[in-house]
Scaffold this active site. Structure first.
Site, PDB file in Angstrom:
ATOM      1  N   CYS A   1       0.843  -1.196   0.000  1.00  0.00           N
ATOM      2  CA  CYS A   1       0.000   0.000   0.000  1.00  0.00           C
ATOM      3  C   CYS A   1       0.883   1.253   0.000  1.00  0.00           C
ATOM      4  CB  CYS A   1      -0.958   0.095   1.179  1.00  0.00           C
ATOM      5  SG  CYS A   1      -2.176  -1.205   1.218  1.00  0.00           S
TER       6      CYS A   1
ATOM      7  N   ARG B   1       4.245  -0.491  -4.630  1.00  0.00           N
ATOM      8  CA  ARG B   1       3.872  -0.982  -3.302  1.00  0.00           C
ATOM      9  C   ARG B   1       2.566  -1.774  -3.308  1.00  0.00           C
ATOM     10  NH1 ARG B   1       6.800   1.614   0.681  1.00  0.00           N
ATOM     11  NH2 ARG B   1       5.270   0.987   2.214  1.00  0.00           N
TER      12      ARG B   1
ATOM     13  N   TRP C   1      -2.554  -2.756  -1.753  1.00  0.00           N
ATOM     14  CA  TRP C   1      -2.262  -4.182  -1.828  1.00  0.00           C
ATOM     15  C   TRP C   1      -3.186  -4.816  -0.794  1.00  0.00           C
ATOM     16  CZ3 TRP C   1      -0.437  -8.151   1.341  1.00  0.00           C
ATOM     17  CH2 TRP C   1       0.034  -9.294   0.690  1.00  0.00           C
TER      18      TRP C   1
ATOM     19  N   ASN D   1      -2.080   2.245   5.429  1.00  0.00           N
ATOM     20  CA  ASN D   1      -1.200   1.143   5.035  1.00  0.00           C
ATOM     21  C   ASN D   1      -0.900   0.357   6.296  1.00  0.00           C
ATOM     22  OD1 ASN D   1       0.944  -0.474   4.172  1.00  0.00           O
ATOM     23  ND2 ASN D   1       2.435   1.188   4.318  1.00  0.00           N
ATOM     24  N   GLY D   2      -1.197  -0.937   6.305  1.00  0.00           N
ATOM     25  CA  GLY D   2      -0.944  -1.750   7.497  1.00  0.00           C
ATOM     26  C   GLY D   2      -2.148  -2.612   7.811  1.00  0.00           C
TER      27      GLY D   2
ATOM     28  N   GLU E   1      17.830 -17.881  -6.506  1.00  0.00           N
ATOM     29  CA  GLU E   1      17.415 -16.539  -6.920  1.00  0.00           C
ATOM     30  C   GLU E   1      16.915 -16.561  -8.375  1.00  0.00           C
ATOM     31  OE1 GLU E   1      16.648 -13.935  -5.555  1.00  0.00           O
ATOM     32  OE2 GLU E   1      16.831 -12.339  -7.020  1.00  0.00           O
TER      33      GLU E   1
ATOM     34  N   LYS F   1      13.186 -15.429  -9.512  1.00  0.00           N
ATOM     35  CA  LYS F   1      12.930 -14.396 -10.529  1.00  0.00           C
ATOM     36  C   LYS F   1      11.941 -14.925 -11.559  1.00  0.00           C
ATOM     37  CE  LYS F   1      13.965 -11.587  -8.994  1.00  0.00           C
ATOM     38  NZ  LYS F   1      14.520 -11.463  -7.716  1.00  0.00           N
TER      39      LYS F   1
ATOM     40  N   GLU G   1       8.344 -15.346 -10.047  1.00  0.00           N
ATOM     41  CA  GLU G   1       7.744 -14.054  -9.684  1.00  0.00           C
ATOM     42  C   GLU G   1       7.134 -13.340 -10.886  1.00  0.00           C
ATOM     43  OE1 GLU G   1      10.041 -11.616  -6.218  1.00  0.00           O
ATOM     44  OE2 GLU G   1      11.250 -12.097  -7.949  1.00  0.00           O
TER      45      GLU G   1
ATOM     46  N   HIS H   1      17.764 -36.484  -5.451  1.00  0.00           N
ATOM     47  CA  HIS H   1      16.920 -36.885  -4.319  1.00  0.00           C
ATOM     48  C   HIS H   1      15.485 -36.392  -4.475  1.00  0.00           C
ATOM     49  CE1 HIS H   1      20.446 -38.408  -2.342  1.00  0.00           C
ATOM     50  NE2 HIS H   1      21.055 -37.241  -2.526  1.00  0.00           N
TER      51      HIS H   1
ATOM     52  N   LYS I   1       6.283  -4.834  -3.434  1.00  0.00           N
ATOM     53  CA  LYS I   1       7.721  -4.697  -3.230  1.00  0.00           C
ATOM     54  C   LYS I   1       8.090  -4.542  -1.768  1.00  0.00           C
ATOM     55  CE  LYS I   1      11.756  -2.975  -5.323  1.00  0.00           C
ATOM     56  NZ  LYS I   1      12.190  -4.341  -5.589  1.00  0.00           N
TER      57      LYS I   1
HETATM   58  C1  G6P Z   1       9.046  -8.794  -1.296  1.00  0.00           C
HETATM   59  C2  G6P Z   1       9.660  -8.333  -2.611  1.00  0.00           C
HETATM   60  C3  G6P Z   1      10.995  -9.041  -2.830  1.00  0.00           C
HETATM   61  C4  G6P Z   1      11.916  -8.824  -1.648  1.00  0.00           C
HETATM   62  C5  G6P Z   1      11.247  -9.215  -0.329  1.00  0.00           C
HETATM   63  C6  G6P Z   1      12.068  -8.741   0.860  1.00  0.00           C
HETATM   64  O1  G6P Z   1       8.681 -10.118  -1.395  1.00  0.00           O
HETATM   65  O2  G6P Z   1       8.784  -8.605  -3.675  1.00  0.00           O
HETATM   66  O3  G6P Z   1      11.611  -8.544  -4.003  1.00  0.00           O
HETATM   67  O4  G6P Z   1      13.075  -9.574  -1.828  1.00  0.00           O
HETATM   68  O5  G6P Z   1       9.961  -8.609  -0.219  1.00  0.00           O
HETATM   69  O6  G6P Z   1      12.080  -7.345   0.861  1.00  0.00           O
HETATM   70  P1  G6P Z   1      13.210  -6.443   1.453  1.00  0.00           P
HETATM   71  O7  G6P Z   1      12.788  -5.046   1.101  1.00  0.00           O
HETATM   72  O8  G6P Z   1      13.210  -6.671   2.929  1.00  0.00           O
HETATM   73  O9  G6P Z   1      14.501  -6.814   0.818  1.00  0.00           O
END
Ligand code: G6P
Length: 613
Positions: A2, A27, A73, A99-100, A486, A490, A493, A509, A608
């Site tokens: 948010c 956000r 969000w 937001n929260g 990672e 990616k 996501e 395994h 994010k």
């Molecule tokens: C969300 C974002 C990710 C990020 C994670 C941790 O899931 O989409 O890209 O890695 O939060 O966020 P931070 O800001 O703590 O790195």
């Protein structure tokens, strides 16, 4: 999670709010809304993106120089027009963006219903605005006092901005565990979830602390007090951010821009911290606590998502080079599993946003137990940066694409600097090897640039070949195992292809059962230390007809012929490999997602900055 923006001053509020919402859209993008006060209160809100809201208000005369905006969000209540913010009190006098999460909303709601309040939405936020209304009504209080008292009754997290139709001379903002920044202009004030909507108007900001309430008057001084009514002196920061860094700069997506910025952002992270010619690595934030960190019994790394993956690379780096035991924890698990934290432990919190709720809570727990907490953060002035005892910024600049790229390589750069510094202090690696690592480390930004130039067409071609696969497997060993994790993250996501990252040797395994002629298997093979073993893993995949995409070191003649596709990266020292090997995986995911018609900057359901638990 948010985004909030608000304005009070002499200018038209709507263009400022809508621009701000565009900047904050990373956000959350389930719905967007604005409320503008111009004698009467006009609220416009719409399910979907900020652009959908703009379409709704297109052609309308939205005049007024005080207003609030929100991009959502969804937590409580489905994402639709009704649940979109701003929310309105029952008497239609007070409007609020939030937001929260208000955790005790059900209890508050039941009590308010007894008083005759009727609710139109499923949100916790509507309960809060009715609570403020109720408190204001009982004693005919000014809005800031009603907000303050209401917040003493609330359990949970909030950043809010409140607008009272009958008191148009002020905006009231407050925060607890969700970020809120005040911007101070000439005869105008702003409030926002981060500084990005503010920067084009003023560089002067005040970061609100938890349980603080700010009153932004149309004329006069900003006032801040705590919810227990103690007056606070605002501390004004000067922002150091360039507006161009918030624009796409000719790229189709922020993610592509951010992938391409990495040679620069890695160099920015190293600047003033590494000098190979003079043989030193320094982190200003570490100086004061260097001995405590170097002599720690254990380093505990807490993080979420991509930041957790960079923490895993740090475990390999610090144990390998500095010989300090490291544990890497998901912040959300750490905080709820009664972990053992001793005074001689040092906790390292890694976060791009500096606002992730679980990471914040893990830090609080570590501090309570007496551990030193070191923050590795991108967003300057964020909550984690302020809560930790010491720390370093990665200086990657604003990362807008929801899938993290340049923040990841920034974190890994910072953690490599830290590992080298600790290794030097502890004398755990030979001087000649230390020097060799420094020399190579300095070359990484150029190597990232070369790699991007040389491999971009090839990666796009491979993306076209595998874009329709329903699943993908990512394998790596040693330093490249977290890179495999990672890479898989990616892909899932942003392209919604199911992908798993695995240690290459673990494949047999379990995941090997999934391999057939439709399964792309991406293998990062650049480790010198386990080269033959990885070659065998590739043979195992090929024997089951998997499609092998191998990330190899330039000039590789053994693995390349076994693979269906290869992507070459420049040679480097093994501990530095992740900074190069992750880049093609980011780019591959990007192209696959674009080819599948996905919005790579705003993938579905994600946000994010995750400020809820
Ligand atoms: C969300 C974002 C990710 C990020 C994670 C941790 O899931 O989409 O890209 O890695 O939060 O966020 P931070 O800001 O703590 O790195």
């Amino acid at each position: 999670m948010c985004g909030i923006v608000a304005y009070i001053g002499e200018k038209e509020a709507y263009p400022i709010l809508i621009n701000g919402l565009r900047r904050l859209e990373y956000r959350g993008y389930d719905s967007a809304g604005v409320a503008i006060l111009n004698g009467e209160l006009n609220i416009y809100k719409k399910k979907g993106k900020v652009l959908d809201l703009e379409r709704v208000v297109n052609g309308m005369k939205l005049e007024g120089n005080i207003g609030i905006g929100h991009t959502r969000w969804a937590t409580h209540g489905k994402p639709d027009d009704v649940n979109a913010h701003p929310h309105l009190s029952g008497n239609h006098r007070i409007t609020l963006v939030h937001n929260g999460i208000i955790e005790n909303y059900a209890l508050l709601k039941a009590a308010l219903e007894k008083e005759g309040h009727v609710f139109e939405t499923e949100t916790d936020t509507e309960v809060l605005v009715h609570l403020i209304e109720e408190i204001q009504r009982q004693d005919d209080l000014p809005i800031e006092e009603a907000v303050r008292i209401a917040l003493t009754k609330v359990v949970g997290a909030y950043a809010i901005v409140v607008l009272d139709r009958d008191d148009p001379g002020k905006l009231v903002g407050a925060r607890k565990a969700s970020p809120l920044v005040v911007g101070i202009g000439e005869g105008e004030y702003f409030l926002a979830s981060d500084a990005t909507p503010i920067i084009e108007h003023t560089k002067k900001v005040v970061y609100l602390n938890d349980e603080e309430i700010a009153v932004l008057p149309r004329q006069g001084e900003l006032q801040i007090k705590t919810i227990s009514n103690e007056v606070q002196t605002p501390f004004i920061h000067e922002l150091d951010m360039e507006i161009e860094r918030l624009e796409k700069g000719g790229y189709d997506y922020f993610m592509l821009k951010e992938i391409n910025e990495q040679s620069q952002t890695i160099a920015d992270c190293m600047r003033g911290r590494l000098n190979a010619a003079e043989g030193w690595v320094r982190l200003g934030g570490m100086e004061q606590y260097a001995n405590r960190i170097a002599q720690a019994d254990r380093l505990i790394i807490v993080a979420c998502g991509t930041s957790w993956h960079s923490g895993l690379i740090a475990e390999y780096l610090i144990e390998d080079l500095a010989r300090i035991p490291v544990e890497v924890e998901y912040a959300s698990e750490f905080r709820y599993r009664n972990p053992i934290i001793r005074e001689n432990d040092v906790v390292i919190a890694i976060s791009q946003s500096g606002e992730t709720a679980d990471t914040l809570a893990a830090i609080e727990l570590a501090k309570e137990k007496g551990a030193l907490v070191y923050g590795i953060v991108n967003v300057v002035g964020s909550s984690i940066a302020r809560l930790t005892d010491a720390g370093s910024y990665i200086h990657a600049g604003p990362e807008i694409g929801v899938a993290s790229t340049k923040a990841f390589t920034g974190q890994v750069t910072l953690l490599t600097l830290m590992a080298l510094n600790l290794a030097y202090r502890r004398g755990t690696i030979a001087k000649s090897y230390y020097q060799q690592l420094l020399n190579e480390f300095e070359k990484i930004p150029q190597k990232v640039a070369d790699l991007l130039t040389r491999s971009k067409d090839k990666i796009e071609y491979i993306a076209g070949e595998v874009k329709d696969a329903p699943n993908a497997l990512y394998l790596g060993r040693g330093y490249n195992f977290p890179v495999a994790l990672e890479g898989a993250l990616k892909l899932k996501e942003i392209s919604y292809i199911h992908a798993e990252g695995y240690p290459a040797a673990e494949m047999k395994h379990g995941p090997i059962a999934l391999i057939d002629e439709n399964m792309p298997v991406l293998v990062v093979t650049t480790n010198k230390s386990a080269y033959e073993k990885i070659a065998s893993n590739i043979q195992e995949v090929k024997a089951r007809k998997g499609i092998v995409i191998a990330v190899v070191t330039e000039g590789d003649e053994i693995i390349a012929p076994m693979a269906d596709y290869t992507i070459e990266i420049p040679d480097t020292e093994e501990p530095l490999t992740p900074l190069l090997s992750v880049v093609p995986l980011q780019l591959l995911s990007y192209h696959i997602a674009v080819m599948r018609g996905c919005n790579v900057d705003q993938p579905r359901n994600l946000a994010k900055s995750v400020t809820v638990e």
